[in-house]
Design a protein around this motif. Structure first.
Motif, PDB file in Angstrom:
ATOM      1  N   ALA A  74       0.860  -1.193   0.000  1.00  0.00           N
ATOM      2  CA  ALA A  74       0.000   0.000   0.000  1.00  0.00           C
ATOM      3  C   ALA A  74       0.896   1.243   0.000  1.00  0.00           C
ATOM      4  O   ALA A  74       0.681   2.191  -0.774  1.00  0.00           O
ATOM      5  CB  ALA A  74      -0.896  -0.011   1.236  1.00  0.00           C
ATOM      6  N   SER A  75       1.921   1.217   0.845  1.00  0.00           N
ATOM      7  CA  SER A  75       2.868   2.327   0.878  1.00  0.00           C
ATOM      8  C   SER A  75       3.525   2.507  -0.494  1.00  0.00           C
ATOM      9  O   SER A  75       3.666   3.618  -1.010  1.00  0.00           O
ATOM     10  CB  SER A  75       3.935   2.036   1.952  1.00  0.00           C
ATOM     11  OG  SER A  75       4.996   2.942   1.848  1.00  0.00           O
ATOM     12  N   ARG A  76       3.882   1.387  -1.098  1.00  0.00           N
ATOM     13  CA  ARG A  76       4.569   1.405  -2.423  1.00  0.00           C
ATOM     14  C   ARG A  76       3.651   1.930  -3.521  1.00  0.00           C
ATOM     15  O   ARG A  76       4.082   2.723  -4.364  1.00  0.00           O
ATOM     16  CB  ARG A  76       5.015  -0.023  -2.732  1.00  0.00           C
ATOM     17  CG  ARG A  76       5.696  -0.205  -4.071  1.00  0.00           C
ATOM     18  CD  ARG A  76       6.403  -1.547  -4.134  1.00  0.00           C
ATOM     19  NE  ARG A  76       7.388  -1.632  -3.076  1.00  0.00           N
ATOM     20  CZ  ARG A  76       7.533  -2.695  -2.247  1.00  0.00           C
ATOM     21  NH1 ARG A  76       6.780  -3.770  -2.391  1.00  0.00           N
ATOM     22  NH2 ARG A  76       8.446  -2.676  -1.304  1.00  0.00           N
ATOM     23  N   ALA A  77       2.392   1.492  -3.514  1.00  0.00           N
ATOM     24  CA  ALA A  77       1.450   1.934  -4.557  1.00  0.00           C
ATOM     25  C   ALA A  77       1.300   3.455  -4.510  1.00  0.00           C
ATOM     26  O   ALA A  77       1.217   4.126  -5.545  1.00  0.00           O
ATOM     27  CB  ALA A  77       0.100   1.256  -4.340  1.00  0.00           C
ATOM     28  N   GLN A  78       1.277   3.997  -3.288  1.00  0.00           N
ATOM     29  CA  GLN A  78       1.153   5.443  -3.119  1.00  0.00           C
ATOM     30  C   GLN A  78       2.418   6.160  -3.612  1.00  0.00           C
ATOM     31  O   GLN A  78       2.347   7.157  -4.332  1.00  0.00           O
ATOM     32  CB  GLN A  78       0.907   5.745  -1.632  1.00  0.00           C
ATOM     33  CG  GLN A  78       0.586   7.185  -1.342  1.00  0.00           C
ATOM     34  CD  GLN A  78      -0.771   7.616  -1.889  1.00  0.00           C
ATOM     35  OE1 GLN A  78      -1.689   6.814  -1.993  1.00  0.00           O
ATOM     36  NE2 GLN A  78      -0.876   8.879  -2.244  1.00  0.00           N
ATOM     37  N   LEU A  79       3.567   5.628  -3.223  1.00  0.00           N
ATOM     38  CA  LEU A  79       4.852   6.257  -3.590  1.00  0.00           C
ATOM     39  C   LEU A  79       5.033   6.264  -5.115  1.00  0.00           C
ATOM     40  O   LEU A  79       5.473   7.273  -5.689  1.00  0.00           O
ATOM     41  CB  LEU A  79       5.995   5.474  -2.929  1.00  0.00           C
ATOM     42  CG  LEU A  79       7.400   6.041  -3.089  1.00  0.00           C
ATOM     43  CD1 LEU A  79       7.528   7.371  -2.344  1.00  0.00           C
ATOM     44  CD2 LEU A  79       8.455   5.055  -2.581  1.00  0.00           C
ATOM     45  N   VAL A  80       4.692   5.146  -5.742  1.00  0.00           N
ATOM     46  CA  VAL A  80       4.862   5.040  -7.198  1.00  0.00           C
ATOM     47  C   VAL A  80       4.046   6.114  -7.904  1.00  0.00           C
ATOM     48  O   VAL A  80       4.548   6.813  -8.795  1.00  0.00           O
ATOM     49  CB  VAL A  80       4.444   3.618  -7.680  1.00  0.00           C
ATOM     50  CG1 VAL A  80       4.192   3.590  -9.180  1.00  0.00           C
ATOM     51  CG2 VAL A  80       5.513   2.600  -7.292  1.00  0.00           C
ATOM     52  N   ARG A  81       2.776   6.277  -7.482  1.00  0.00           N
ATOM     53  CA  ARG A  81       1.893   7.193  -8.206  1.00  0.00           C
ATOM     54  C   ARG A  81       2.070   8.653  -7.786  1.00  0.00           C
ATOM     55  O   ARG A  81       1.981   9.550  -8.617  1.00  0.00           O
ATOM     56  CB  ARG A  81       0.432   6.753  -8.022  1.00  0.00           C
ATOM     57  CG  ARG A  81       0.157   5.485  -8.828  1.00  0.00           C
ATOM     58  CD  ARG A  81      -1.009   4.668  -8.314  1.00  0.00           C
ATOM     59  NE  ARG A  81      -1.116   3.403  -9.032  1.00  0.00           N
ATOM     60  CZ  ARG A  81      -0.366   2.310  -8.751  1.00  0.00           C
ATOM     61  NH1 ARG A  81       0.522   2.337  -7.772  1.00  0.00           N
ATOM     62  NH2 ARG A  81      -0.486   1.210  -9.463  1.00  0.00           N
ATOM     63  N   GLU A  82       2.338   8.863  -6.489  1.00  0.00           N
ATOM     64  CA  GLU A  82       2.439  10.255  -6.005  1.00  0.00           C
ATOM     65  C   GLU A  82       3.799  10.878  -6.357  1.00  0.00           C
ATOM     66  O   GLU A  82       3.883  12.061  -6.663  1.00  0.00           O
ATOM     67  CB  GLU A  82       2.233  10.274  -4.473  1.00  0.00           C
ATOM     68  CG  GLU A  82       2.145  11.666  -3.882  1.00  0.00           C
ATOM     69  CD  GLU A  82       1.841  11.643  -2.380  1.00  0.00           C
ATOM     70  OE1 GLU A  82       1.138  10.729  -1.891  1.00  0.00           O
ATOM     71  OE2 GLU A  82       2.335  12.569  -1.691  1.00  0.00           O
TER      72      GLU A  82
END
Ligand code: TMP
Length: 218
Positions: A74-82
């Motif tokens: 979840a942290s990674r999905a946010q970092l990738v897109r943001e």
């Protein structure tokens, strides 16, 4: 297509990653590159809250391996897109302290979750955002344990749920990183992290410098 360059660092506890991330960032910036230096889990406001839950929260003792896998991603999905995709699209260099190989090593090999399911979760979180180069710093388990102990002695004690795992867990993680690196020799370059800081730094530069022309500056 992305115009930037994505470099990740990987390794076990105490492998010297954080120092090398800082040294590489400084060198790239001193040459005029725009660099985003990130860490996982974390790197965004949402990701840093997830990091706290994963590592330091007083309420995290009962966390299951499955919840740990999903929170990391979840942290990674946010970092990738943001952050990561916009930075790469703008031609920046992204230097990330850990990325999805840590999930394969810690949650797959370490926690012994099904490797196919772990891969499916990672694929969902990152899509086609993959590092161009991964620098894997490996150190013998004794060096890793000694550096971890000295870090714990020198910093005000902050409980870390992941570091509470037993020695067998860290042995599986170390073995897992070896398997991961052997499977993708084009992307993942292994460096002996037990060498002096300057030697490791020089080896890293030998690997990074040749791919800088890809983004038009060196
Ligand atoms: P660090 O920032 O000090 O390396 O701490 C991150 C911790 O989280 C470390 O123990 C490795 C762990 N980790 C995982 O278990 N899975 C992951 O996907 C990532 C990115 C980190």
């Amino acid at each position: 297509m992305s115009k930037g360059l994505f470099i990740s660092f990987e390794g076990t506890e105490g492998c010297g990653k954080s120092t090398q991330v800082r040294l590489l960032t400084d060198r790239l910036q001193s040459l005029g590159h725009r660099v985003k230096t990130l860490r996982e889990p974390g790197g965004t406001p949402i990701g840093e809250e997830i990091r706290h839950t994963l590592k330091h929260s007083k309420a995290n003792h009962a966390m299951t391996a499955e919840a740990e896998l999903l929170l990391m991603n979840a942290s990674r999905a946010q970092l990738v897109r943001e952050i990561i995709r916009p930075a790469l699209a703008a031609g920046e260099i992204v230097v990330c302290d850990r990325f999805y190989d840590s999930t394969t090593a810690y949650q797959g090999h370490g926690r012994e979750l099904d490797l196919e399911k772990v891969k499916a979760v990672i694929d969902f979180a990152v899509g086609d955002t993959r590092p161009d180069l991964t620098l894997f710093l490996h150190v013998p388990p004794a060096v890793s344990a000694a550096r971890l102990r000295s870090r714990q002695e020198n910093l005000p004690f902050v409980r870390d749920r992941i570091e509470e795992a037993d020695q067998k867990f860290f042995e599986r993680v170390a073995h897992g990183f070896g398997v991961i690196a052997a499977a993708e020799p084009q992307r993942i370059k292994s460096i002996n992290g037990a060498q002096p800081v300057e030697t490791v730094c020089a080896k890293i530069w030998e690997l990074v410098q040749p791919i800088l022309p890809r983004i038009g500056r060196w």
